[in-house]
Design a protein around this motif. Sequence first.
Motif, PDB file in Angstrom:
ATOM      1  N   VAL A 245       0.813  -1.180   0.078  1.00 25.78           N
ATOM      2  CA  VAL A 245       0.053   0.158  -0.159  1.00 25.78           C
ATOM      3  C   VAL A 245       0.914   1.401   0.016  1.00 25.78           C
ATOM      4  CG1 VAL A 245      -1.818   1.384   1.163  1.00 25.78           C
ATOM      5  CG2 VAL A 245      -1.733  -1.249   1.216  1.00 25.78           C
ATOM      6  N   GLN A 246       0.756   2.277  -0.635  1.00 25.81           N
ATOM      7  CA  GLN A 246       1.158   3.505  -0.919  1.00 25.81           C
ATOM      8  C   GLN A 246       0.051   4.447  -0.380  1.00 25.81           C
ATOM      9  OE1 GLN A 246       3.830   3.912  -4.738  1.00 25.81           O
ATOM     10  NE2 GLN A 246       1.971   2.659  -5.169  1.00 25.81           N
ATOM     11  N   TYR A 247       0.579   5.351   0.449  1.00 28.13           N
ATOM     12  CA  TYR A 247      -0.614   6.292   1.073  1.00 28.13           C
ATOM     13  C   TYR A 247       0.046   7.767   1.669  1.00 28.13           C
ATOM     14  CZ  TYR A 247       1.847   6.362   5.518  1.00 28.13           C
ATOM     15  OH  TYR A 247       2.734   6.488   6.621  1.00 28.13           O
ATOM     16  N   THR A 248      -1.163   8.552   1.787  1.00 25.41           N
ATOM     17  CA  THR A 248      -0.612   9.790   2.281  1.00 25.41           C
ATOM     18  C   THR A 248      -1.864  10.175   3.376  1.00 25.41           C
ATOM     19  OG1 THR A 248      -0.038  12.097   1.932  1.00 25.41           O
ATOM     20  CG2 THR A 248      -1.843  11.203   0.549  1.00 25.41           C
ATOM     21  N   VAL A 249      -1.724  10.827   4.540  1.00 26.26           N
ATOM     22  CA  VAL A 249      -2.758  11.421   5.167  1.00 26.26           C
ATOM     23  C   VAL A 249      -2.975  13.047   5.270  1.00 26.26           C
ATOM     24  CG1 VAL A 249      -3.384  11.518   7.568  1.00 26.26           C
ATOM     25  CG2 VAL A 249      -2.034   9.556   6.604  1.00 26.26           C
ATOM     26  N   MET A 250      -4.411  13.269   5.150  1.00 27.99           N
ATOM     27  CA  MET A 250      -4.707  14.683   5.719  1.00 27.99           C
ATOM     28  C   MET A 250      -5.384  14.730   6.807  1.00 27.99           C
ATOM     29  SD  MET A 250      -4.511  17.828   4.801  1.00 27.99           S
ATOM     30  CE  MET A 250      -5.131  19.284   5.828  1.00 27.99           C
ATOM     31  N   SER A 251      -4.742  15.220   7.969  1.00 31.10           N
ATOM     32  CA  SER A 251      -5.221  15.326   9.272  1.00 31.10           C
ATOM     33  C   SER A 251      -6.067  16.585   9.402  1.00 31.10           C
ATOM     34  CB  SER A 251      -4.285  14.796  10.374  1.00 31.10           C
ATOM     35  OG  SER A 251      -3.262  15.888  10.335  1.00 31.10           O
ATOM     36  N   LEU A 252      -7.144  16.439  10.234  1.00 26.45           N
ATOM     37  CA  LEU A 252      -8.021  17.768  10.609  1.00 26.45           C
ATOM     38  C   LEU A 252      -8.170  17.763  12.039  1.00 26.45           C
ATOM     39  CD1 LEU A 252     -10.563  17.263   7.782  1.00 26.45           C
ATOM     40  CD2 LEU A 252      -8.446  18.236   7.572  1.00 26.45           C
ATOM     41  N   GLY A 253      -7.811  19.041  12.701  1.00 27.78           N
ATOM     42  CA  GLY A 253      -8.066  19.259  14.231  1.00 27.78           C
ATOM     43  C   GLY A 253      -8.180  20.711  14.530  1.00 27.78           C
ATOM     44  N   ASN A 254      -7.942  20.914  15.801  1.00 27.34           N
ATOM     45  CA  ASN A 254      -7.928  22.526  16.061  1.00 27.34           C
ATOM     46  C   ASN A 254      -6.738  22.563  17.204  1.00 27.34           C
ATOM     47  OD1 ASN A 254      -8.582  24.717  17.750  1.00 27.34           O
ATOM     48  ND2 ASN A 254     -10.594  24.744  17.005  1.00 27.34           N
ATOM     49  N   ARG A 255      -5.711  23.563  16.845  1.00 25.27           N
ATOM     50  CA  ARG A 255      -4.521  23.627  17.494  1.00 25.27           C
ATOM     51  C   ARG A 255      -5.005  23.996  18.882  1.00 25.27           C
ATOM     52  NH1 ARG A 255       0.472  23.584  15.286  1.00 25.27           N
ATOM     53  NH2 ARG A 255      -0.434  23.807  13.367  1.00 25.27           N
ATOM     54  N   GLN A 256      -6.131  24.499  19.082  1.00 22.34           N
ATOM     55  CA  GLN A 256      -6.335  24.986  20.640  1.00 22.34           C
ATOM     56  C   GLN A 256      -6.288  23.899  21.636  1.00 22.34           C
ATOM     57  OE1 GLN A 256      -6.412  27.890  22.181  1.00 22.34           O
ATOM     58  NE2 GLN A 256      -6.543  29.115  20.348  1.00 22.34           N
ATOM     59  N   TYR A 257      -6.514  22.359  21.105  1.00 18.42           N
ATOM     60  CA  TYR A 257      -6.805  21.270  21.822  1.00 18.42           C
ATOM     61  C   TYR A 257      -5.151  20.670  22.105  1.00 18.42           C
ATOM     62  CZ  TYR A 257     -11.814  21.327  21.210  1.00 18.42           C
ATOM     63  OH  TYR A 257     -12.948  21.937  21.273  1.00 18.42           O
TER      64      TYR A 257
ATOM     65  N   ILE B 188       4.109   8.335   0.427  1.00 15.37           N
ATOM     66  CA  ILE B 188       4.204   8.764  -0.911  1.00 15.37           C
ATOM     67  C   ILE B 188       4.153  10.291  -1.144  1.00 15.37           C
ATOM     68  CG2 ILE B 188       3.696   6.567  -2.157  1.00 15.37           C
ATOM     69  CD1 ILE B 188       1.153   7.937  -3.119  1.00 15.37           C
ATOM     70  N   TYR B 189       3.447  11.071   0.166  1.00 19.73           N
ATOM     71  CA  TYR B 189       3.471  12.360   0.071  1.00 19.73           C
ATOM     72  C   TYR B 189       3.379  12.915   1.667  1.00 19.73           C
ATOM     73  CZ  TYR B 189       1.483  16.799  -1.053  1.00 19.73           C
ATOM     74  OH  TYR B 189       1.388  18.227  -1.158  1.00 19.73           O
ATOM     75  N   GLU B 190       3.923  13.971   2.042  1.00 26.85           N
ATOM     76  CA  GLU B 190       3.904  14.320   3.502  1.00 26.85           C
ATOM     77  C   GLU B 190       2.392  14.326   3.966  1.00 26.85           C
ATOM     78  OE1 GLU B 190       3.924  19.186   2.214  1.00 26.85           O
ATOM     79  OE2 GLU B 190       5.805  17.991   3.234  1.00 26.85           O
ATOM     80  N   ARG B 191       2.358  14.244   5.157  1.00 23.16           N
ATOM     81  CA  ARG B 191       1.158  14.582   5.957  1.00 23.16           C
ATOM     82  C   ARG B 191       0.724  15.892   5.680  1.00 23.16           C
ATOM     83  NH1 ARG B 191       2.437  12.897  10.649  1.00 23.16           N
ATOM     84  NH2 ARG B 191       2.429  14.818  11.551  1.00 23.16           N
TER      85      ARG B 191
ATOM     86  N   LEU C  68       0.378  16.911  -4.167  1.00 19.22           N
ATOM     87  CA  LEU C  68      -0.458  15.740  -3.952  1.00 19.22           C
ATOM     88  C   LEU C  68      -0.381  15.027  -5.302  1.00 19.22           C
ATOM     89  CD1 LEU C  68      -2.123  13.704  -2.324  1.00 19.22           C
ATOM     90  CD2 LEU C  68      -4.090  15.445  -2.857  1.00 19.22           C
ATOM     91  N   TRP C  69      -1.010  15.713  -6.296  1.00 20.28           N
ATOM     92  CA  TRP C  69      -1.384  15.035  -7.527  1.00 20.28           C
ATOM     93  C   TRP C  69      -0.231  14.366  -8.244  1.00 20.28           C
ATOM     94  CZ3 TRP C  69      -6.082  13.496  -7.062  1.00 20.28           C
ATOM     95  CH2 TRP C  69      -7.034  14.257  -6.265  1.00 20.28           C
TER      96      TRP C  69
END
Length: 698
Positions: free
Chosen positions: A157-169, A191-194, A215-216
Amino acid sequence: MGVEPRELVKLTAGLVLSAAAVRYLWKKFAASDDADFKLKPGSPKAAGLESPMKGSAQAQAGGEDAGAAEEGVWIYFGSQSGTAEGFSKELEQEASAHELKATVVDMEDFEPEVFVKHKSVILVIATYGEGDPTDNAVEFFKWLKDESQSEDTLSGVQYTVMSLGNRQYVNFNACGRLADAKMEKLGATRIYERGEGDDDQNIEEDFEQWKENGLWAALRKAAGLGEKEDGNEKSGQLSAKDVIAGLPLRAEIHENARKLPVDPLVQVGGSDILGKWYFHAHQAQVVSEYELRQVADPDAGKTTKHLDFDVKSIPSLDWRTADNLEVLPSNPDDVVQWFAERLGVKDQLESSVGFTRAEGVERPVKKPFPTPCTVQDALGLYCDLCAAPSKAALKKLATFIRDDGDRAVLEGLIEDRQTYQWLTGEGVRLSFRELFELFFASAEVDLGTFLQLCPRQKNRPYTIASSSREDRHKIGICVSVVAEELRSLAEILPELANRGFAAPAAETCLERLGAEAAAAPRSFRGVCSSMLCCRTTKGQRLWISARPSTFRLPRKSTTPIIMIGAGTGIAPFRGFVREFRAEGGIRPKTILFFGCTKQSVDFLYKDELQEAVDAQPKILGEIVTAFSREQQEKVYVQHRLRERGQEIAGLINGGAYVYVCGATAMGAAIREELTSALGSADYVNRLLTEGRFVEELW
């Protein structure tokens, strides 16, 4: 006796599903040579043949066809409020412009045996609460953290991650970071930075930047494709015809809900995260509502209400003291009427609307929201008509602007991330209606198309301010209007023109308003908080659901309890105090730190809390107040905590539990004071791990 549209959905759901199953089985076995009904293997949107109600990953991968699971890019999302899901669908739509096939999968439908066969994977993962996975991603993370798996489980598997959050936490983007590390540990190749999106700033900008940084190109390389020619970049540009062709449903309107056509393959359940919530929500009556501030001014946005809901008739609603009550807001009537007129249905608001599959759609399709319902409810409850839509949604809507020049201006604005952020961000906040009036004068869009393209209305969570021990049949919440003063249109529109985007209908809009109104400051009011505080009265019925929180009282009644809240952060502690009363005042050490501006202006639940302190035996041991505007220097709850630092440290060393509720900035300040009082951040982190330090921040 008549049947309400929403009730009609519940009464006929079983019949519709049974009809769908019968029709499917008949097609499959009695007419197996009829190819028109067969779903195409590997179709990204195809629902599973084994279960028409669930679009499982295996079904989307073409059943047992391993080759289909290997093809293209697979985008898995973990989403609580719909943001990660929306980003995932954007990626799916954009993939074709880069000569890539993409398939979106809800992590609720995650299947390990399919996942391990993928060649390219994008994980779009939100972090919920205090570092927890979203509800639909729980099973995925259980699998990911299973220590029994070998280090080559994901070797292909080749992968990348887009993570979502709130910096106040504190646990900012914890789930995305964990997924990234675990994927690599199980043998997958990054294959690509988070990417890391911060909802405290501009999460859409973070997402856009992550895509544009390469990304693309990385995904094309992973797929064995060469570099893409610059001239082909426009190949993914949409037209209104393209948008309509991608919509699976069409709307039908009739004065009588019973006479609407019924399509057995248009199924209940919700087509996305928010839609699923609608189908699981309950309607509850407001049995009391009253002002909590000593001095209230609703017109200025200064009002805080307590509301009680009667849930006796909803036995399936499971809740405990200080859990969260999710409430579905309704758009203001004047906004609904404006959009109804613009969509050509102003005289049909009381008519019923339902969905059938669009021409050429053979697969089962889930409804975006419960139907049949009135047109009024479709626009008022299930469409977000107040906030400016995301750029992805606006891009699709823009295709319906007939004037080429007008459309070009809006499309250019959408592509200018900085300007669009300014126009829709703090201090300006152009509303959906204002955007529509300024840019869509020549647009022609019908109700059915609009209902599918308009962003869904989100429920809003409120910490429960009542005790399930005291009364399981009544849930109370504490709500303040979210208010902000905004710049006038007379200021905004010339500045927008100076940025190169003169709104086509700016002059017409300003003339309609008149010079005085156009120059007056505008105001923003939160759609749910203003509904609850200013438009909700006793006897009304609202759509609600309950969600567990981490606020749980210690089982041992002798354990000291320290509660810290400001403003409506008092909500869970009002619930705790009611719980203490129901217990009979058996907890010997309870301290509440509470902050507001002035004790004569916004001391919420003032009399009730004082009665709890004065009661014999004591219901609440002590209340420590911080009134920020009653002296020259501002005093907040963190200052009061600092003054009692040694005592608080002693209580914590003796086993006390600490609960904090309020704004994220206050939460950060409290954490600093606790770290100082206890001598180290590690001690505070250990309290978090042990469940003795619990925060609920926003």
